[in-house]
Design an enzyme around this catalytic site. Structure first.
Site, mmCIF file in Angstrom:
data_model
loop_
_atom_site.group_PDB
_atom_site.id
_atom_site.type_symbol
_atom_site.label_atom_id
_atom_site.label_comp_id
_atom_site.label_asym_id
_atom_site.label_seq_id
_atom_site.Cartn_x
_atom_site.Cartn_y
_atom_site.Cartn_z
ATOM 1 N N GLU A 1 69.593 28.089 36.487
ATOM 2 C CA GLU A 1 68.420 27.479 35.846
ATOM 3 C C GLU A 1 68.688 27.362 34.354
ATOM 4 O O GLU A 1 69.103 28.332 33.719
ATOM 5 C CB GLU A 1 67.198 28.361 36.098
ATOM 6 N N THR B 1 61.248 27.248 32.483
ATOM 7 C CA THR B 1 60.199 27.205 31.460
ATOM 8 C C THR B 1 59.493 25.852 31.482
ATOM 9 O O THR B 1 59.184 25.263 30.442
ATOM 10 C CB THR B 1 60.748 27.523 30.053
ATOM 11 N N LYS C 1 57.879 33.117 41.548
ATOM 12 C CA LYS C 1 58.624 33.850 40.535
ATOM 13 C C LYS C 1 57.727 34.978 40.047
ATOM 14 O O LYS C 1 56.730 34.732 39.372
ATOM 15 C CB LYS C 1 58.983 32.904 39.382
#
Length: 206
Positions: free
Chosen positions: A40, A69, A125
Site C-alpha cells: 500500500e 490514507t 482495517k
C-alpha cells in the site's frame, strides 16, 4: 481481484509512506522483490500519485498495489486513475462503493465496524491496533466472527505473530518494516526486515 483471498494467502500488507518519491518507489520495488506481494502506498507520501503510477508500470497489472490514507471519494478516484487496484482508508469513508474496487476500511469500535461493513468494506482495517492490541482483536472475534480483520498501527514482528494467532487475516505494517527506506534509507536493512516479517507471516515465531 479478491482482496480478502489475497490477504489470507499473503498475511502481510506493507505500508509505504515517505518524503522522497524516488526512494518510495525503490522501496515498493524492493519489498516486492523480497516476496512481500501486497503493498500500500499512502497518499501522504510526497507525490504519491506519481509513485503509484510508476510502481504500477514497473510491477505490471497483476501486482497487489493499493492506495492508503484514502479519506474521500475524490482521493479514491485519483488513486485509481494512477493505477491503484484497491483502497485503504484510515476511518469510515463514504462514497467508495461506486468505484467497484476492493476496500480495506478503517474502524476501531464495534459501531465503526458495523458502519464500515454497511458501506461495503471487503475487510476491516483495525486502526489504530496499538490501542487495544491482540487482546482487543480476540474480544472482537466473538461478535464479529466472519469479519476479515487487518490490524494496523504499531505492529512489530511480535505483535504481528500475536495478531495472526488470534484470527487476523493479515497485518498491515508500516515503519517497523519500512523504517526509513522510503526517505532514502538503507535497502539492505529493509531486506532484512522484510525477511523477518515474511517469516512471521509464514508462521514462524519471531
Amino acid at each position: 481481484m479478491d482482496l480478502v483471498d489475497s490477504l489470507r494467502r499473503h498475511r502481510l500488507l506493507a505500508i509505504v509512506r515517505g518524503k522522497d518519491p524516488v526512494a518510495a518507489l525503490r522501496t515498493v520495488r524492493t519489498l516486492v522483490e523480497e516476496g512481500i506481494a501486497a503493498v500500500e502506498i499512502s497518499l501522504t507520501t510526497t507525490d504519491a500519485l506519481t509513485v503509484i503510477r510508476q510502481a504500477r508500470a514497473a510491477l505490471g497489472p497483476d501486482a497487489l498495489l493499493g492506495a492508503g490514507t484514502v479519506r474521500s471519494a475524490a482521493d479514491a478516484g485519483r488513486a485509481l486513475d494512477a493505477g491503484a487496484s484497491y483502497l485503504v482508508t484510515p476511518a469510515v469513508v463514504d462514497g467508495l462503493a461506486p468505484y467497484g474496487v476492493p476496500v480495506l476500511m478503517g474502524a476501531l469500535t464495534p459501531t465503526e465496524i458495523e458502519a464500515a461493513l454497511a458501506r461495503g468494506a471487503d475487510a476491516v482495517k483495525l486502526f489504530p491496533g496499538s490501542l487495544g492490541g491482540p487482546g482487543y482483536l480476540r474480544a472482537l472475534r466473538d461478535p464479529f466472527p466472519e469479519v476479515p480483520f487487518v490490524p494496523v498501527g504499531g505492529v512489530d514482528a511480535t505483535a504481528a505473530h500475536d495478531y495472526l494467532a488470534r484470527g487476523a487475516v493479515a497485518v498491515g505494517v508500516g515503519s517497523p518494516l519500512v523504517g526509513d527506506a522510503a526517505d532514502g534509507g538503507d535497502l539492505d536493512q529493509l531486506r532484512a526486515r522484510a525477511a523477518e516479517f515474511r517469516a512471521v507471516a509464514a508462521g514462524d515465531t519471531p
